[in-house]
Design an enzyme around this catalytic site. Structure first.
Site, PDB file in Angstrom:
ATOM      1  N   HIS A  59       0.442   8.514  -0.737  1.00 34.72           N
ATOM      2  CA  HIS A  59      -0.743   7.141  -0.416  1.00 34.72           C
ATOM      3  C   HIS A  59      -2.109   7.399  -0.759  1.00 34.72           C
ATOM      4  O   HIS A  59      -2.049   8.289  -1.531  1.00 34.72           O
ATOM      5  CB  HIS A  59      -0.774   7.346   1.384  1.00 34.72           C
ATOM      6  CG  HIS A  59       0.698   7.211   2.455  1.00 34.72           C
ATOM      7  ND1 HIS A  59       1.162   7.677   3.568  1.00 34.72           N
ATOM      8  CD2 HIS A  59       1.642   7.295   2.123  1.00 34.72           C
ATOM      9  CE1 HIS A  59       2.059   7.038   4.174  1.00 34.72           C
ATOM     10  NE2 HIS A  59       2.500   6.682   3.032  1.00 34.72           N
ATOM     11  N   GLU A  61      -4.469   7.525   0.380  1.00 32.30           N
ATOM     12  CA  GLU A  61      -5.831   8.713   0.946  1.00 32.30           C
ATOM     13  C   GLU A  61      -5.470  10.087  -0.299  1.00 32.30           C
ATOM     14  O   GLU A  61      -6.584  11.218  -1.129  1.00 32.30           O
ATOM     15  CB  GLU A  61      -5.688   9.353   2.055  1.00 32.30           C
ATOM     16  CG  GLU A  61      -6.353   7.864   3.011  1.00 32.30           C
ATOM     17  CD  GLU A  61      -5.118   7.610   3.484  1.00 32.30           C
ATOM     18  OE1 GLU A  61      -4.984   7.053   4.591  1.00 32.30           O
ATOM     19  OE2 GLU A  61      -4.168   7.163   2.624  1.00 32.30           O
ATOM     20  N   ALA A 165       0.119 -26.556  -9.321  1.00 36.80           N
ATOM     21  CA  ALA A 165      -0.587 -26.914 -10.400  1.00 36.80           C
ATOM     22  C   ALA A 165      -0.764 -28.378 -10.311  1.00 36.80           C
ATOM     23  O   ALA A 165      -0.054 -29.191 -10.179  1.00 36.80           O
ATOM     24  CB  ALA A 165       0.133 -26.583 -11.824  1.00 36.80           C
ATOM     25  N   GLU A 312       7.755 -22.978  -6.128  1.00 34.00           N
ATOM     26  CA  GLU A 312       6.894 -23.334  -7.199  1.00 34.00           C
ATOM     27  C   GLU A 312       7.391 -25.110  -6.900  1.00 34.00           C
ATOM     28  O   GLU A 312       7.545 -25.709  -7.998  1.00 34.00           O
ATOM     29  CB  GLU A 312       7.714 -22.912  -8.760  1.00 34.00           C
ATOM     30  CG  GLU A 312       7.337 -21.963  -8.394  1.00 34.00           C
ATOM     31  CD  GLU A 312       8.032 -21.224 -10.117  1.00 34.00           C
ATOM     32  OE1 GLU A 312       7.954 -22.399 -10.935  1.00 34.00           O
ATOM     33  OE2 GLU A 312       8.024 -20.119 -10.537  1.00 34.00           O
TER      34      GLU A 312
END
Length: 396
Positions: A59, A61, A165, A312
């Site tokens: 992880h 940390e 787009a 898309e």
């Protein structure tokens, strides 16, 4: 001095923003775990960095502590900034709370607490062992970082990224349907990078019929055996004898999502005989003719193990995803071009609101240049998330 100037962010916010930046590197590869980033700070300098690099790996940390030690720094001299409350349970890895105590860290700043009281406890454990703990730094940004995980836990469905787009005047194609190319080569390469990271690419029936796409990742060096599923949402199915590239090149990776009566038709049987998958969808609740896209994303998650789906378009499917609350992130490539034609295809279509308060609300989370274009990233405006399921990292 201008009394309305924006205040400079505090060092605490800057450190957490670096942790957030690191955490975002883990997106897609940590699934089904959340993204987490962490930094260690000594004397106002970041001396250790870490993030959850992949599912089952150490992880954030633990990575930050190891990085500080590699840099010749004793973590006991540092403050830990971490985007998500440290885990306090055993699994594939020991609890991060133990790693923090073993490192001698005496101060921890947490961006977001675990919202599930049943699974919470990392902060209390640290406090009970004399560690100073602060919470709530950049909390909304930290919540956005684990948003994918919360969708998987709360709704058991795939996360949907809606990519569009458009020109500056909001058009995705000319009145004849011509759309190549609106966006820059760099933007198109970015999209192929996304295709390499998701498990499915989704389009609507009109885009399917107009573009006849393959929906594959075509980045150099990409493993051709690891292509995303191609998903077509359509009310009418193509004949198996059509010149459709998906049916000729990758039928076993092609999925048609269609109304339930159509999925029971002879046309659906013929497509299945060709190797394609056809799933019937119910109508969306309260919809007139619209398919239930939540059901679609749930099927992709439960039947095919899809964590992320990249949609898309086109404009009608994109609008339906937004209306149904199924577009978890909107990625809009805005090209510095203007068509100026009211009959050109709009970026989203199908609604007829009479008042501005009927608009679908979104919030900006990022704006950056990609080639000549701007990539504008938005997320839904969500209600208070208190009581949401735990975004704790699952070590099981």
């Amino acid at each position: 001095m201008n009394s309305h100037c924006i205040a400079e962010p505090t060092p605490c916010i800057l450190y957490m923003r670096e942790a957030l930046r690191l955490g975002r590197r883990g997106r897609f590869v940590t699934a089904p775990n959340p993204c987490v980033g962490a930094v260690l700070v000594r004397k106002e300098q970041i001396v250790g960095r870490g993030w959850h690099t992949a599912y089952g790996k150490a992880h954030a940390e633990v990575e930050a502590i190891a990085d500080a030690r590699r840099n010749g720094v004793d973590p006991a001299e540092c403050t830990l900034y971490v985007t998500l409350e440290p885990c306090n349970h055993h699994g594939k890895t020991p609890p991060c709370t133990k790693a923090i105590l073993d490192a001698g860290i005496r101060r921890v700043v947490i961006g977001m607490r675990d919202p599930n009281p049943v699974a919470a406890g990392g902060m209390e454990f640290l406090l009970s062992h004399g560690v100073t703990v602060e919470t709530g730094v950049c909390e909304q940004e930290c919540r956005d970082l684990v948003a994918d995980f919360l969708v998987w836990q709360q709704q058991s469905r795939a996360v949907c990224l809606l990519k569009l787009a458009s020109t500056l005047d909001g058009r995705i194609a000319t009145r004849t349907g011509h759309s190549q190319w609106i966006s820059s080569p760099q933007a198109r390469e970015y999209v192929h990078t996304l295709r390499a990271q998701v498990q499915a690419v989704m389009i609507g029936g009109q885009t399917f019929r107009t573009d006849n796409p393959l929906l594959t990742c075509r980045l150099e060096g990409h493993d051709l055996c690891c292509q995303p599923f191609a998903v077509v949402v359509t009310s009418s199915l193509p004949p198996p004898s059509s010149t459709c590239q998906l049916l000729s090149a990758r039928p076993s990776q092609t999925i048609f999502l269609t109304p339930e009566p159509v999925a029971a038709s002879q046309a659906a049987t013929q497509l299945r005989d060709c190797g394609a998958t056809v799933w019937g969808l119910p109508l969306a609740p309260g919809s007139v003719g619209g398919l239930d896209l939540r059901a679609a994303l749930t099927l992709l998650r439960t039947e095919l193990g899809c964590h992320h789906v990249l949609c898309e378009g086109g404009g009608s499917l994109g609008r339906s995803l937004l209306e149904q609350g199924m577009a978890d992130e909107l990625l809009l490539f805005l090209a510095p071009k203007v068509l100026g034609d009211t009959n050109a295809a709009p970026v989203l279509s199908g609604r007829a609101p009479l008042h501005m308060d009927e608009a679908l609300p979104l919030r900006y989370t990022d704006i950056r240049p990609v080639g000549q274009d701007l990539l504008i990233t938005c997320k839904p405006v969500l209600p208070d998330a208190s009581g949401a399921p735990s975004p704790h990292r699952d070590n099981s």
